[in-house]
Design a protein around this motif. Structure first.
Motif, PDB file in Angstrom:
ATOM      1  N   GLN A 132      37.270  30.289  38.588  1.00  0.00           N
ATOM      2  CA  GLN A 132      38.257  29.463  37.889  1.00  0.00           C
ATOM      3  C   GLN A 132      38.856  30.223  36.709  1.00  0.00           C
ATOM      4  OE1 GLN A 132      36.965  25.220  37.258  1.00  0.00           O
ATOM      5  NE2 GLN A 132      35.110  25.932  38.293  1.00  0.00           N
ATOM      6  N   ARG A 133      38.028  30.968  36.027  1.00  0.00           N
ATOM      7  CA  ARG A 133      38.457  31.769  34.870  1.00  0.00           C
ATOM      8  C   ARG A 133      39.553  32.752  35.284  1.00  0.00           C
ATOM      9  NH1 ARG A 133      35.740  33.287  30.007  1.00  0.00           N
ATOM     10  NH2 ARG A 133      35.944  35.474  29.394  1.00  0.00           N
ATOM     11  N   LEU A 134      39.328  33.463  36.378  1.00  0.00           N
ATOM     12  CA  LEU A 134      40.316  34.427  36.861  1.00  0.00           C
ATOM     13  C   LEU A 134      41.563  33.731  37.387  1.00  0.00           C
ATOM     14  CD1 LEU A 134      38.009  36.982  38.716  1.00  0.00           C
ATOM     15  CD2 LEU A 134      38.945  37.143  36.405  1.00  0.00           C
ATOM     16  N   ASP A 135      41.379  32.592  38.001  1.00  0.00           N
ATOM     17  CA  ASP A 135      42.512  31.847  38.546  1.00  0.00           C
ATOM     18  C   ASP A 135      43.460  31.410  37.437  1.00  0.00           C
ATOM     19  OD1 ASP A 135      44.014  30.643  40.581  1.00  0.00           O
ATOM     20  OD2 ASP A 135      42.969  28.733  40.347  1.00  0.00           O
ATOM     21  N   TRP A 136      42.896  30.914  36.327  1.00  0.00           N
ATOM     22  CA  TRP A 136      43.717  30.523  35.186  1.00  0.00           C
ATOM     23  C   TRP A 136      44.454  31.735  34.617  1.00  0.00           C
ATOM     24  CZ3 TRP A 136      42.839  26.003  31.537  1.00  0.00           C
ATOM     25  CH2 TRP A 136      42.267  24.912  32.202  1.00  0.00           C
ATOM     26  N   MET A 137      43.742  32.849  34.481  1.00  0.00           N
ATOM     27  CA  MET A 137      44.357  34.060  33.924  1.00  0.00           C
ATOM     28  C   MET A 137      45.536  34.525  34.764  1.00  0.00           C
ATOM     29  SD  MET A 137      41.270  36.608  32.841  1.00  0.00           S
ATOM     30  CE  MET A 137      39.698  35.930  32.365  1.00  0.00           C
ATOM     31  N   LEU A 138      45.329  34.599  36.066  1.00  0.00           N
ATOM     32  CA  LEU A 138      46.369  35.111  36.957  1.00  0.00           C
ATOM     33  C   LEU A 138      47.596  34.212  36.933  1.00  0.00           C
ATOM     34  CD1 LEU A 138      47.137  37.289  39.018  1.00  0.00           C
ATOM     35  CD2 LEU A 138      46.121  35.840  40.797  1.00  0.00           C
ATOM     36  N   SER A 272      42.955  42.382  43.627  1.00  0.00           N
ATOM     37  CA  SER A 272      41.715  42.663  42.904  1.00  0.00           C
ATOM     38  C   SER A 272      41.975  43.513  41.668  1.00  0.00           C
ATOM     39  CB  SER A 272      40.713  43.364  43.822  1.00  0.00           C
ATOM     40  OG  SER A 272      40.389  42.565  44.946  1.00  0.00           O
ATOM     41  N   VAL A 273      42.783  44.548  41.826  1.00  0.00           N
ATOM     42  CA  VAL A 273      43.112  45.422  40.703  1.00  0.00           C
ATOM     43  C   VAL A 273      43.896  44.649  39.637  1.00  0.00           C
ATOM     44  CG1 VAL A 273      44.466  47.433  40.008  1.00  0.00           C
ATOM     45  CG2 VAL A 273      43.061  47.532  42.082  1.00  0.00           C
ATOM     46  N   THR A 274      44.753  43.745  40.069  1.00  0.00           N
ATOM     47  CA  THR A 274      45.556  42.953  39.141  1.00  0.00           C
ATOM     48  C   THR A 274      44.684  42.078  38.246  1.00  0.00           C
ATOM     49  OG1 THR A 274      47.453  42.909  40.655  1.00  0.00           O
ATOM     50  CG2 THR A 274      47.367  41.217  38.939  1.00  0.00           C
ATOM     51  N   VAL A 275      43.717  41.375  38.835  1.00  0.00           N
ATOM     52  CA  VAL A 275      42.889  40.489  38.016  1.00  0.00           C
ATOM     53  C   VAL A 275      41.988  41.301  37.078  1.00  0.00           C
ATOM     54  CG1 VAL A 275      42.947  38.572  39.651  1.00  0.00           C
ATOM     55  CG2 VAL A 275      41.123  40.270  39.838  1.00  0.00           C
ATOM     56  N   ILE A 276      41.621  42.505  37.472  1.00  0.00           N
ATOM     57  CA  ILE A 276      40.850  43.377  36.585  1.00  0.00           C
ATOM     58  C   ILE A 276      41.716  43.817  35.406  1.00  0.00           C
ATOM     59  CG2 ILE A 276      39.781  45.663  36.393  1.00  0.00           C
ATOM     60  CD1 ILE A 276      38.794  45.265  39.292  1.00  0.00           C
ATOM     61  N   ALA A 277      42.964  44.183  35.686  1.00  0.00           N
ATOM     62  CA  ALA A 277      43.878  44.619  34.626  1.00  0.00           C
ATOM     63  C   ALA A 277      44.164  43.480  33.642  1.00  0.00           C
ATOM     64  CB  ALA A 277      45.184  45.115  35.250  1.00  0.00           C
ATOM     65  N   ILE A 278      44.259  42.268  34.141  1.00  0.00           N
ATOM     66  CA  ILE A 278      44.524  41.120  33.280  1.00  0.00           C
ATOM     67  C   ILE A 278      43.361  40.892  32.318  1.00  0.00           C
ATOM     68  CG2 ILE A 278      44.775  38.606  33.266  1.00  0.00           C
ATOM     69  CD1 ILE A 278      46.400  38.901  35.855  1.00  0.00           C
ATOM     70  N   GLN A 287      34.688  40.798  34.973  1.00  0.00           N
ATOM     71  CA  GLN A 287      33.827  40.143  35.955  1.00  0.00           C
ATOM     72  C   GLN A 287      34.063  40.844  37.301  1.00  0.00           C
ATOM     73  OE1 GLN A 287      31.660  37.839  35.114  1.00  0.00           O
ATOM     74  NE2 GLN A 287      32.364  37.579  32.996  1.00  0.00           N
ATOM     75  N   TRP A 288      33.291  41.904  37.547  1.00  0.00           N
ATOM     76  CA  TRP A 288      33.565  42.759  38.702  1.00  0.00           C
ATOM     77  C   TRP A 288      33.384  42.029  40.021  1.00  0.00           C
ATOM     78  CZ3 TRP A 288      36.057  47.120  37.877  1.00  0.00           C
ATOM     79  CH2 TRP A 288      35.961  47.734  36.627  1.00  0.00           C
ATOM     80  N   LYS A 289      32.267  41.362  40.189  1.00  0.00           N
ATOM     81  CA  LYS A 289      32.010  40.675  41.456  1.00  0.00           C
ATOM     82  C   LYS A 289      33.057  39.604  41.719  1.00  0.00           C
ATOM     83  CE  LYS A 289      28.454  38.089  43.965  1.00  0.00           C
ATOM     84  NZ  LYS A 289      27.068  37.526  43.910  1.00  0.00           N
ATOM     85  N   ALA A 290      33.326  38.799  40.697  1.00  0.00           N
ATOM     86  CA  ALA A 290      34.311  37.737  40.853  1.00  0.00           C
ATOM     87  C   ALA A 290      35.698  38.307  41.122  1.00  0.00           C
ATOM     88  CB  ALA A 290      34.338  36.862  39.600  1.00  0.00           C
ATOM     89  N   SER A 291      35.999  39.457  40.540  1.00  0.00           N
ATOM     90  CA  SER A 291      37.316  40.076  40.731  1.00  0.00           C
ATOM     91  C   SER A 291      37.537  40.489  42.182  1.00  0.00           C
ATOM     92  CB  SER A 291      37.466  41.297  39.812  1.00  0.00           C
ATOM     93  OG  SER A 291      37.381  40.923  38.457  1.00  0.00           O
TER      94      SER A 291
END
Length: 325
Positions: A132-138, A272-278, A287-291
């Motif tokens: 959810q954390r990554l989803d909000w960020m993206l 995957s790279v995009t959410v890591i960069a964000i 959050q590597w696994k979640a990414s």
């Protein structure tokens, strides 16, 4: 400046929220008052916020009348807006914790924009929370990119600032058609009146909220948000749906055009790279696994949401039920 906080059954979370709001670091010439609207809470919310009112001179608590024409959070925000003559409003949610730099940075941006949205993400925790954390960020990053291109999408009511002059120009909350996505409705009215908008994306305005605990509650939450998303421009709506069904569509086309299947790993890697960069941009722990599992989870959850939306269920929000819009 006034911070407006709508509170309904927030006894567990509102203490942390208010502690973050009274700890704001602002310029000496900035006066900040906090207005809290108790929306017929059935827990100990009133007790908690009344204690804060006793301790801090800049906190004012109001028990919002329930016999007004407006309903729910819209009713609370409208009522609170009538209790202040501040030049700027910030909207905060009772289950969100704000960084000490939030008020000053939102105020700085409101000098050049009529309505401003900060960044809110879910607190890190287990894999479901981190997804959810990554989803909000993206989602907010995409909104920021489009905002820089002059394309209005939406605002977020738990991290929102607006000039009172613009708020009055659109007639406040009472002149906006009722919506359970009140932030989207307000944002669209501002845009329709020619107002300028800005989506911020930095750690200085990065607030944290609680994750939705179950998948069923996540469906309820996202279905409420979709009441606003259903009203965006047709072209953007199509792109949104294509994003959700991209992998199933690509697999289906790949049955007939095998050469298209190579796009699957490419898009997966790009996402995957995009959410890591964000996460790096917001100065957060990666959050590597979640990414790397994000896109798989996104595929499952949002296609489930599409199936859930087919029957146009009622909207559940803060213990109340509303018709689908």
């Amino acid at each position: 400046m006034s911070i407006l906080v709508a509170a309904r059954n927030e006894g567990v979370t509102i203490k942390s929220c208010l502690e973050s709001l009274i700890s704001q670091i602002v310029n000496n010439n900035v006066c900040v008052d906090i207005l809290i609207g108790n929306d017929a809470s059935e827990d100990n919310t009133e007790e908690v916020i009344t204690e804060f009112e006793r301790k801090f001179d800049n906190i004012n608590v109001f028990n919002v009348p329930q016999n007004r024409a407006l309903k729910g959070k819209v009713n609370v925000l409208d009522y609170l807006s009538l209790q202040t003559e501040a030049e700027y409003f910030l909207f905060a949610d009772a289950d969100v914790v704000y960084p000490s730099t939030w008020v000053q940075n939102m105020l700085n941006s409101l000098i050049s924009a009529d309505i401003v949205t900060g960044v809110t993400i879910v607190e890190e925790g287990n894999y479901w929370s981190n997804y959810q954390r990554l989803d909000w960020m993206l989602a907010l990053k995409l909104i920021q990119v489009l905002a820089k291109m002059g394309i209005p999408i939406t605002a977020m009511g738990n991290n929102l600032g607006i000039r009172k002059s613009m708020f009055d120009k659109v007639g406040g909350m009472r002149n906006i058609p009722f919506s359970v996505a009140e932030d989207f409705a307000l944002f669209r009215e501002v845009v329709n009146k020619g107002g300028s908008f800005k989506q911020l994306f930095s750690s200085e305005v990065l607030a944290v909220t609680q994750p939705v605990d179950t998948f069923n509650n996540w469906l309820h939450q996202r279905w409420r948000w979709m009441q606003g998303a259903k009203k965006i421009q047709f072209s953007l709506k199509i792109l949104n749906y294509l994003n959700i069904i991209f992998y199933p569509l690509l697999i289906l086309l790949g049955v007939f055009f095998n050469e298209l299947l190579w796009l699957i790993p490419v898009f997966y890697l790009v996402k995957s790279v995009t959410v890591i960069a964000i996460q790096r941009e917001l100065e957060l722990k990666i959050q590597w696994k979640a990414s790397f599992l994000f896109d798989i989870m996104h595929l499952v959850t949002y296609n489930s949401l599409l199936l859930y939306s087919i029957r146009a269920p009622k909207v559940h929000w803060k213990g109340r039920v509303y018709k689908s819009e």
